[in-house]
Scaffold this motif. Sequence first.
Motif, PDB file in Angstrom:
ATOM      1  N   ARG A  46      -7.947 -17.345  -2.209  1.00 17.95           N
ATOM      2  CA  ARG A  46      -6.456 -16.492  -2.698  1.00 17.95           C
ATOM      3  C   ARG A  46      -6.510 -16.173  -3.744  1.00 17.95           C
ATOM      4  O   ARG A  46      -7.309 -17.361  -4.332  1.00 17.95           O
ATOM      5  CB  ARG A  46      -4.796 -16.851  -2.778  1.00 17.95           C
ATOM      6  N   ASN A  82      -8.798 -10.110   1.235  1.00 21.51           N
ATOM      7  CA  ASN A  82      -8.388 -10.299   2.170  1.00 21.51           C
ATOM      8  C   ASN A  82      -9.140  -9.490   3.138  1.00 21.51           C
ATOM      9  O   ASN A  82      -8.939  -9.653   4.607  1.00 21.51           O
ATOM     10  CB  ASN A  82      -7.167  -8.666   2.356  1.00 21.51           C
ATOM     11  N   GLN A  83     -10.448  -8.436   3.038  1.00 18.71           N
ATOM     12  CA  GLN A  83     -10.747  -8.409   4.318  1.00 18.71           C
ATOM     13  C   GLN A  83     -11.520  -9.219   5.510  1.00 18.71           C
ATOM     14  O   GLN A  83     -11.950  -9.460   5.691  1.00 18.71           O
ATOM     15  CB  GLN A  83     -11.530  -7.178   3.793  1.00 18.71           C
ATOM     16  N   HIS A 134      -3.141 -12.464  -6.283  1.00 16.66           N
ATOM     17  CA  HIS A 134      -2.130 -13.458  -5.056  1.00 16.66           C
ATOM     18  C   HIS A 134      -1.930 -14.105  -5.410  1.00 16.66           C
ATOM     19  O   HIS A 134      -0.313 -14.740  -5.220  1.00 16.66           O
ATOM     20  CB  HIS A 134      -3.237 -14.184  -3.567  1.00 16.66           C
ATOM     21  N   GLU A 141      -8.519  -7.093  -2.514  1.00 13.11           N
ATOM     22  CA  GLU A 141      -8.537  -6.452  -1.546  1.00 13.11           C
ATOM     23  C   GLU A 141      -9.577  -6.992  -0.716  1.00 13.11           C
ATOM     24  O   GLU A 141      -9.547  -6.826   0.556  1.00 13.11           O
ATOM     25  CB  GLU A 141      -8.622  -4.295  -2.087  1.00 13.11           C
ATOM     26  N   ASP A 162      -9.404 -15.077   5.557  1.00 14.08           N
ATOM     27  CA  ASP A 162      -7.650 -15.690   6.124  1.00 14.08           C
ATOM     28  C   ASP A 162      -6.891 -17.050   4.937  1.00 14.08           C
ATOM     29  O   ASP A 162      -5.723 -16.338   4.735  1.00 14.08           O
ATOM     30  CB  ASP A 162      -7.516 -15.982   7.298  1.00 14.08           C
TER      31      ASP A 162
END
Length: 418
Positions: free
Chosen positions: A300, A293-294, A323, A290, A297
Amino acid sequence: MQIVDVLFAPTNGAFFYDDQAAIREGREHDGVAYLGEPVTQGFTSVRQPSKALSIGLMLDDGSVSWGDMVSVQYSGAAGRDPLFDQERIESFCREVMVSRLRGLDLVEGAKLCDEVMRYHDGKRLPLAVEYGVSQAFLKAAAYARKLTLAEVIAEWLGLAAPTEAVPIFAQSGDDRRNAVDTMILKQVDVLPHGLINSAEKFGRAGETFADYVSWVAQRIAQLGAEGYKPVLHFDVYGWIGLGVGTDPRAIAEYIARVAERVPSYTLNIECPADYGTRAAQIDNYAAIVEHVNQLADNARVVADEHCNTLDDIEAFIQARAAHVIQVKTPDVGNLLDTARAIIAAREAGIGAYSGGTSAETDESARACVHVALASRATMMLAKPGMGVNEGITIVGNEQARTLATIRTRLSRELSDAG
């Protein structure tokens, strides 16, 4: 076509079994060996040669279908089965598996595989046994029908025969600079693994590893062909947690800082931390994902430790605790469970990396190619061993030959239908 006999042959894995707990404690690396005493039960030294046991199913036409029982490099760690023991495994197979296999008719093919893997005395079979027996059985079923193993598994999954290649991921071992050059020159799809398994390789606060990531990108720019843009994938064996701290936000921030160094690449970070149990791993990885993701970009998180069996993998998927999930084939056991795991991850929108271990064999590596193709894995490991050329050759050539066979068969069927 029936199985008329079961054969056994003691064989070798392509690398070593390593005591991960001892290495994390800081055992000195002396050439190829590690000095000092082992910690994990079953190990007689920190590093010892990997062993395998081949099981052959002799069919009534005299042909033999082989599979290899073997464990992963870091056996006995992170909830995995204990160190592989050839004699114990052969004794178990002679007592339990021979009677299950002898006389079976292969007409039902893959449908019988799960029945062969049924529990014994209320317990699951050793995963190494599931792994090797399923290889041999499914290959025999494919032979009986004059199909590739990939076609048989795809049919069992309810999918069309595969016609597209799966990207290949090569691993460097400790030769992490020369190996990168080899990978770049051979235009490997995903690289380099890096084997970042010690404080020396990671750096006090991760600076050594971050510099290595930058160097890999620079080397691609220097040596790579025009347009070559591989995925960068590094296994850090929990060292972000050990070096930076186990707070999920701190780990994500470190990953984001590394990702900023290679903004034009997708950066996979495998096993950023080891939280000791499956439940803790899932909870904290979900938080890391999480935060990443913030913050980044192009980064993973890849799950490996405590994500061993199909049940483990499904729990990680449900929690969205990665991911990308490594489906580490010897830890999963039955090859059909590997296929199930890959499909489950893909359907959830999570990357499905058909992995394995350097400690495997040529036989198990080839079988895994077919599973990855049939289930449409996101990527698959070049294995066995830590030599880049060998793994690329074994896995890459098996994939090329299999796809050529399937494409030609499909083309002929279309021609005949026309």
